[in-house]
Design an enzyme around this catalytic site. Structure first.
Site, mmCIF file in Angstrom:
data_model
loop_
_atom_site.group_PDB
_atom_site.id
_atom_site.type_symbol
_atom_site.label_atom_id
_atom_site.label_comp_id
_atom_site.label_asym_id
_atom_site.label_seq_id
_atom_site.Cartn_x
_atom_site.Cartn_y
_atom_site.Cartn_z
ATOM 1 C CD GLN A 1 64.477 93.927 -28.069
ATOM 2 O OE1 GLN A 1 63.999 94.766 -28.796
ATOM 3 N NE2 GLN A 1 63.895 93.639 -26.818
ATOM 4 C CG ASN A 2 67.302 87.235 -25.704
ATOM 5 O OD1 ASN A 2 66.497 88.131 -25.344
ATOM 6 N ND2 ASN A 2 66.840 85.779 -26.048
ATOM 7 C CG HIS B 1 69.140 95.550 -26.030
ATOM 8 N ND1 HIS B 1 67.764 95.368 -25.468
ATOM 9 C CD2 HIS B 1 68.871 96.207 -27.152
ATOM 10 C CE1 HIS B 1 66.885 95.987 -26.012
ATOM 11 N NE2 HIS B 1 67.566 96.473 -26.961
ATOM 12 C CB CYS C 1 88.242 101.365 -16.042
ATOM 13 S SG CYS C 1 88.515 102.254 -17.598
ATOM 14 C CB CYS D 1 88.948 106.407 -15.964
ATOM 15 S SG CYS D 1 87.397 105.352 -15.869
ATOM 16 N N GLY E 1 59.328 85.639 -28.838
ATOM 17 C CA GLY E 1 59.546 85.983 -27.670
ATOM 18 C C GLY E 1 59.851 87.543 -27.462
ATOM 19 C CB SER F 1 57.069 92.269 -24.756
ATOM 20 O OG SER F 1 57.750 93.112 -24.687
ATOM 21 N N PRO G 1 53.390 82.963 -26.556
ATOM 22 C CG PRO G 1 54.273 81.867 -24.659
ATOM 23 C CD PRO G 1 54.597 82.620 -25.683
HETATM 24 P P1 NAD Z 1 60.114 91.124 -22.771
HETATM 25 O O1 NAD Z 1 60.781 90.492 -21.195
HETATM 26 O O2 NAD Z 1 59.629 92.275 -22.663
HETATM 27 O O3 NAD Z 1 59.104 90.120 -23.138
HETATM 28 C C1 NAD Z 1 59.110 88.707 -23.330
HETATM 29 C C2 NAD Z 1 58.312 88.055 -24.263
HETATM 30 O O4 NAD Z 1 58.528 86.918 -24.443
HETATM 31 C C3 NAD Z 1 56.770 88.469 -23.612
HETATM 32 O O5 NAD Z 1 55.867 88.933 -24.564
HETATM 33 C C4 NAD Z 1 56.328 86.908 -23.600
HETATM 34 O O6 NAD Z 1 55.013 86.875 -23.575
HETATM 35 C C5 NAD Z 1 57.458 86.058 -24.290
HETATM 36 N N1 NAD Z 1 57.410 84.872 -23.846
HETATM 37 C C6 NAD Z 1 57.547 84.182 -22.820
HETATM 38 N N2 NAD Z 1 57.702 83.006 -22.738
HETATM 39 C C7 NAD Z 1 57.806 82.612 -23.913
HETATM 40 C C8 NAD Z 1 58.262 81.394 -24.894
HETATM 41 N N3 NAD Z 1 58.568 80.266 -24.179
HETATM 42 N N4 NAD Z 1 58.291 81.323 -26.312
HETATM 43 C C9 NAD Z 1 58.024 82.737 -26.858
HETATM 44 N N5 NAD Z 1 57.784 83.991 -26.221
HETATM 45 C C10 NAD Z 1 57.691 83.738 -24.737
HETATM 46 O O7 NAD Z 1 61.546 90.777 -23.602
HETATM 47 P P2 NAD Z 1 61.939 91.638 -24.657
HETATM 48 O O8 NAD Z 1 60.899 92.245 -25.692
HETATM 49 O O9 NAD Z 1 63.432 91.007 -25.197
HETATM 50 O O10 NAD Z 1 62.643 93.068 -23.882
HETATM 51 C C11 NAD Z 1 62.924 92.974 -22.823
HETATM 52 C C12 NAD Z 1 64.342 93.872 -22.182
HETATM 53 O O11 NAD Z 1 64.948 92.805 -21.265
HETATM 54 C C13 NAD Z 1 65.373 93.447 -23.689
HETATM 55 O O12 NAD Z 1 66.303 94.774 -23.472
HETATM 56 C C14 NAD Z 1 66.192 92.405 -23.323
HETATM 57 O O13 NAD Z 1 67.653 92.391 -23.562
HETATM 58 C C15 NAD Z 1 66.214 92.207 -21.761
HETATM 59 N N6 NAD Z 1 66.277 90.799 -21.295
HETATM 60 C C16 NAD Z 1 66.966 89.830 -21.766
HETATM 61 C C17 NAD Z 1 67.216 88.488 -21.343
HETATM 62 C C18 NAD Z 1 68.168 87.560 -21.912
HETATM 63 O O14 NAD Z 1 68.900 87.914 -22.487
HETATM 64 N N7 NAD Z 1 67.744 86.324 -21.926
HETATM 65 C C19 NAD Z 1 65.989 88.152 -20.360
HETATM 66 C C20 NAD Z 1 65.276 89.066 -19.705
HETATM 67 C C21 NAD Z 1 65.333 90.339 -20.211
#
Ligand code: NAD
Length: 244
Positions: free
Chosen positions: A108-109, A128, A149, A152, A189, A191, A218
């Site tokens: 999702q990152n 995402h 763009c 448009c 990582g 949630s 964690p």
């Molecule tokens: P989330 O932010 O909802 O949850 C993050 C999870 O990671 C939590 O459960 C937390 O306990 C856990 N976490 C924190 N530190 C950790 C570590 N060191 N090792 C393992 N787990 C750890 O994230 P999500 O579920 O990916 O959903 C949130 C949305 O936000 C997504 O759409 C995502 O694309 C976006 N997002 C992306 C980034 C990125 O690209 N790096 C950063 C922030 C948010």
């Protein structure tokens, strides 16, 4: 508990031919990119969190307040993601790939850190989208760099999924559903508050015929459950303990 779970992960990975990594913001936390929920203070924490989320996290802000959103996004968010270095967990995916295993990351990152660690782009499904490229905030067509763009004249915005979006990245999850039944599954990582990974995890965890499923986080989360090996640690910390 974690030590024996890490031994099980080491053993499962050593004996596996294929590994599916389904992950979220937590995998980049140890690279210095704040998560949305969980252990780190972030752009979204505190009293200002909701207004910031409304402006940066929805198409509304990008369409109507681009003069405000763009400079702040460039300075704070995109720069943080571009300057972040892949951590040991991103590198673990590359080590597994280099060891000849069939590795697929579904993430999702939007920060591109698995690819920057050296994992081939075809091994990463970005559910995402990404902050590396832009689309038009009005007609949603791809645009060059940070330019307006060509079709448009609309303002650009990142090609990343926003809350309430009418644009969706092209992310075909079929390869994840088709991996062999004995694939090792690592949930990291995540949630679970955003449900994009559910179709994959429901299919794979529901089947569980011989598959090993590990959940590295964690904090407790929605993917804790029976027959899932929970490792309550940061994922980079865990990755450093994996010997291939
Ligand atoms: P989330 O932010 O909802 O949850 C993050 C999870 O990671 C939590 O459960 C937390 O306990 C856990 N976490 C924190 N530190 C950790 C570590 N060191 N090792 C393992 N787990 C750890 O994230 P999500 O579920 O990916 O959903 C949130 C949305 O936000 C997504 O759409 C995502 O694309 C976006 N997002 C992306 C980034 C990125 O690209 N790096 C950063 C922030 C948010």
């Amino acid at each position: 508990m974690s030590d024996s779970s890490i031994s099980k992960l080491n053993c499962a990975l050593a004996n596996s031919r294929s590994v599916l990594i389904v992950c979220g913001a937590g995998t980049s936390a140890e690279s210095g990119v704040p998560t949305f929920r969980g252990t780190t203070r972030s752009w979204w924490s505190g009293l200002l969190g909701y207004p910031i989320l409304l402006v940066f996290g929805t198409p509304w802000g990008w369409e109507w307040l681009p003069w405000l959103v763009w400079p702040l996004f460039r300075i704070f968010m995109r720069r943080t993601m571009r300057r972040a270095e892949p951590n040991a967990f991103h590198e673990l995916a590359v080590r597994l790939h280099d060891a000849g295993k069939d590795v697929l990351v579904v993430t999702q990152n939007i920060d591109g850190l698995f690819q920057r660690a050296g994992l081939p782009p075809q091994n990463v499904i970005e559910q995402h989208g990404t902050v590396q490229t832009n689309i038009c905030s009005r007609c949603l067509k791809p645009v060059d760099g940070d330019a307006y763009c060509g079709a448009c004249g609309g303002w650009p915005r990142p090609a990343a999924l926003l809350f309430g979006d009418r644009w969706f990245p092209e992310a075909d999850i079929t390869p994840a559903l088709k991996m062999s039944h004995d694939t090792v599954v690592i949930i990291a990582g995540l949630s679970g508050m955003v449900s994009s990974a559910d179709p994959i995890l429901n299919a794979r965890i529901g089947r569980r015929d011989g598959a090993h499923v590990f959940n590295i986080n964690p904090l407790p989360n929605r993917y804790d459950g029976p027959r899932i090996e929970c490792i309550r640690m940061g994922c980079a910390e865990v990755a450093k303990k994996i010997n291939l």
